[in-house]
Design a protein around this motif. Structure first.
Motif, PDB file in Angstrom:
ATOM      1  N   SER A   1      -0.592  -7.548 -12.221  1.00  0.00           N
ATOM      2  CA  SER A   1      -0.206  -6.155 -11.985  1.00  0.00           C
ATOM      3  C   SER A   1      -1.408  -5.296 -11.598  1.00  0.00           C
ATOM      4  N   ASN A   2      -2.612  -5.772 -11.865  1.00  0.00           N
ATOM      5  CA  ASN A   2      -3.821  -5.024 -11.532  1.00  0.00           C
ATOM      6  C   ASN A   2      -4.393  -5.366 -10.157  1.00  0.00           C
ATOM      7  N   LEU A   3      -3.734  -6.259  -9.417  1.00  0.00           N
ATOM      8  CA  LEU A   3      -4.222  -6.618  -8.088  1.00  0.00           C
ATOM      9  C   LEU A   3      -3.997  -5.461  -7.107  1.00  0.00           C
ATOM     10  N   SER A   4      -4.927  -5.309  -6.193  1.00  0.00           N
ATOM     11  CA  SER A   4      -4.794  -4.269  -5.163  1.00  0.00           C
ATOM     12  C   SER A   4      -3.887  -4.794  -4.040  1.00  0.00           C
ATOM     13  N   PRO A   5      -3.383  -3.896  -3.182  1.00  0.00           N
ATOM     14  CA  PRO A   5      -2.528  -4.351  -2.071  1.00  0.00           C
ATOM     15  C   PRO A   5      -3.200  -5.386  -1.171  1.00  0.00           C
ATOM     16  N   ILE A   6      -4.483  -5.231  -0.907  1.00  0.00           N
ATOM     17  CA  ILE A   6      -5.170  -6.198  -0.049  1.00  0.00           C
ATOM     18  C   ILE A   6      -5.294  -7.552  -0.754  1.00  0.00           C
ATOM     19  N   GLN A   7      -5.462  -7.538  -2.070  1.00  0.00           N
ATOM     20  CA  GLN A   7      -5.530  -8.790  -2.821  1.00  0.00           C
ATOM     21  C   GLN A   7      -4.185  -9.502  -2.811  1.00  0.00           C
ATOM     22  N   TRP A   8      -3.097  -8.740  -2.963  1.00  0.00           N
ATOM     23  CA  TRP A   8      -1.759  -9.340  -2.897  1.00  0.00           C
ATOM     24  C   TRP A   8      -1.539  -9.982  -1.530  1.00  0.00           C
ATOM     25  N   ALA A   9      -1.837  -9.221  -0.476  1.00  0.00           N
ATOM     26  CA  ALA A   9      -1.616  -9.730   0.880  1.00  0.00           C
ATOM     27  C   ALA A   9      -2.470 -10.966   1.147  1.00  0.00           C
ATOM     28  N   PHE A  10      -3.734 -10.931   0.713  1.00  0.00           N
ATOM     29  CA  PHE A  10      -4.623 -12.070   0.918  1.00  0.00           C
ATOM     30  C   PHE A  10      -4.142 -13.289   0.138  1.00  0.00           C
ATOM     31  N   MET A  11      -3.683 -13.073  -1.083  1.00  0.00           N
ATOM     32  CA  MET A  11      -3.190 -14.177  -1.903  1.00  0.00           C
ATOM     33  C   MET A  11      -1.987 -14.858  -1.234  1.00  0.00           C
ATOM     34  N   PHE A  12      -1.036 -14.052  -0.752  1.00  0.00           N
ATOM     35  CA  PHE A  12       0.125 -14.620  -0.069  1.00  0.00           C
ATOM     36  C   PHE A  12      -0.284 -15.307   1.240  1.00  0.00           C
ATOM     37  N   MET A  13      -1.244 -14.723   1.960  1.00  0.00           N
ATOM     38  CA  MET A  13      -1.685 -15.319   3.205  1.00  0.00           C
ATOM     39  C   MET A  13      -2.300 -16.699   2.954  1.00  0.00           C
TER      40      MET A  13
ATOM     41  N   LYS B   1       0.822  -1.213   0.000  1.00  0.00           N
ATOM     42  CA  LYS B   1       0.000   0.000   0.000  1.00  0.00           C
ATOM     43  C   LYS B   1       0.858   1.266   0.000  1.00  0.00           C
ATOM     44  N   PHE B   2       1.933   1.272   0.783  1.00  0.00           N
ATOM     45  CA  PHE B   2       2.651   2.519   1.008  1.00  0.00           C
ATOM     46  C   PHE B   2       4.093   2.556   0.497  1.00  0.00           C
ATOM     47  N   MET B   3       4.715   1.408   0.256  1.00  0.00           N
ATOM     48  CA  MET B   3       6.145   1.432  -0.050  1.00  0.00           C
ATOM     49  C   MET B   3       6.546   0.809  -1.375  1.00  0.00           C
ATOM     50  N   ASP B   4       5.698   0.015  -1.980  1.00  0.00           N
ATOM     51  CA  ASP B   4       6.104  -0.762  -3.149  1.00  0.00           C
ATOM     52  C   ASP B   4       6.327   0.086  -4.394  1.00  0.00           C
ATOM     53  N   HIS B   5       5.356   0.850  -4.799  1.00  0.00           N
ATOM     54  CA  HIS B   5       5.426   1.713  -5.994  1.00  0.00           C
ATOM     55  C   HIS B   5       5.865   0.941  -7.241  1.00  0.00           C
ATOM     56  N   GLY B   6       5.388  -0.300  -7.386  1.00  0.00           N
ATOM     57  CA  GLY B   6       5.679  -1.093  -8.575  1.00  0.00           C
ATOM     58  C   GLY B   6       6.946  -1.917  -8.515  1.00  0.00           C
ATOM     59  N   ARG B   7       7.671  -1.855  -7.427  1.00  0.00           N
ATOM     60  CA  ARG B   7       8.941  -2.577  -7.312  1.00  0.00           C
ATOM     61  C   ARG B   7       8.740  -4.099  -7.396  1.00  0.00           C
ATOM     62  N   PHE B   8       7.720  -4.607  -6.704  1.00  0.00           N
ATOM     63  CA  PHE B   8       7.473  -6.045  -6.693  1.00  0.00           C
ATOM     64  C   PHE B   8       7.180  -6.560  -8.101  1.00  0.00           C
ATOM     65  N   MET B   9       6.319  -5.851  -8.830  1.00  0.00           N
ATOM     66  CA  MET B   9       6.010  -6.280 -10.201  1.00  0.00           C
ATOM     67  C   MET B   9       7.243  -6.171 -11.093  1.00  0.00           C
ATOM     68  N   GLY B  10       8.112  -5.229 -10.815  1.00  0.00           N
ATOM     69  CA  GLY B  10       9.372  -5.138 -11.562  1.00  0.00           C
ATOM     70  C   GLY B  10      10.235  -6.364 -11.351  1.00  0.00           C
ATOM     71  N   VAL B  11      10.317  -6.807 -10.099  1.00  0.00           N
ATOM     72  CA  VAL B  11      11.073  -8.025  -9.794  1.00  0.00           C
ATOM     73  C   VAL B  11      10.430  -9.221 -10.487  1.00  0.00           C
ATOM     74  N   MET B  12       9.087  -9.292 -10.432  1.00  0.00           N
ATOM     75  CA  MET B  12       8.365 -10.391 -11.087  1.00  0.00           C
ATOM     76  C   MET B  12       8.596 -10.367 -12.601  1.00  0.00           C
TER      77      MET B  12
END
Length: 175
Positions: free
Chosen positions: A137-149, A97-108
């Protein structure tokens, strides 16, 4: 017969050890995000079942006088993974939500670019992979967190079987 005190004891230890496991996952995730060329993040993630087994053994030896059934060991392991998954999901939500700014998708994307030639040689449709990456890349932060959880909980439930099998120890029988 299962006593409520036993379940409460298992949950209490699992909460503490779940916090340690979540810390391991947070460090692993940070290593993958901020140093994707390093293998440290992957090694820390692979250490997960060993850490849970180590903590289960400590619980068995320190709180239960060296004896634990498979069932109690399994319950402890599942709860440990559950609590760690909750803590890790909250941390990931804050990160996305606050720190990624697309970095994770860049790594992916970088990881996918390196394996696409392998998939092409295997006959896979690359367009499907690109569409899946676009959808991710269109997933929201809560969707990412829920998916990993959910992923961590499912992996935890299945690996807890093996952890409990290895760490279970019966009381010595008198002859």
């Amino acid at each position: 017969m299962v006593r409520p005190e036993d379940v409460m004891q298992v949950k209490a230890f699992a909460r503490q050890d779940g916090a340690f496991l979540a810390l391991l996952w947070i460090v692993s995730f940070a290593c993958v995000i901020y140093s994707p060329q390093s293998t440290l993040g992957s090694l820390l993630a692979i250490a997960t079942p060993f850490m849970v087994g180590w903590r289960l053994t400590a619980f068995r030896n320190d709180a239960l006088d060296g004896v634990i059934s498979f069932r109690r060991g399994y319950l402890y392991s599942v709860y440990t993974f559950f609590y760690a998954s909750l803590i890790f999901a909250c941390t990931q939500f804050i990160y996305f939500k606050f720190m990624d700014h697309g970095r994770f998708m860049g790594v992916m994307n970088n990881a996918m670019q390196s394996v696409i030639p392998i998939y092409e040689r295997g006959g896979m449709n690359i367009e499907e992979i690109k569409q899946a990456m676009e959808a991710m890349s269109n997933l929201s932060p809560i969707q990412w967190a829920f998916m990993f959880m959910m992923q961590n909980i499912v992996i935890g439930i299945s690996s807890s079987i093996f952890i409990a099998l290895v760490c279970a120890k019966r009381a010595a029988t008198k002859a």
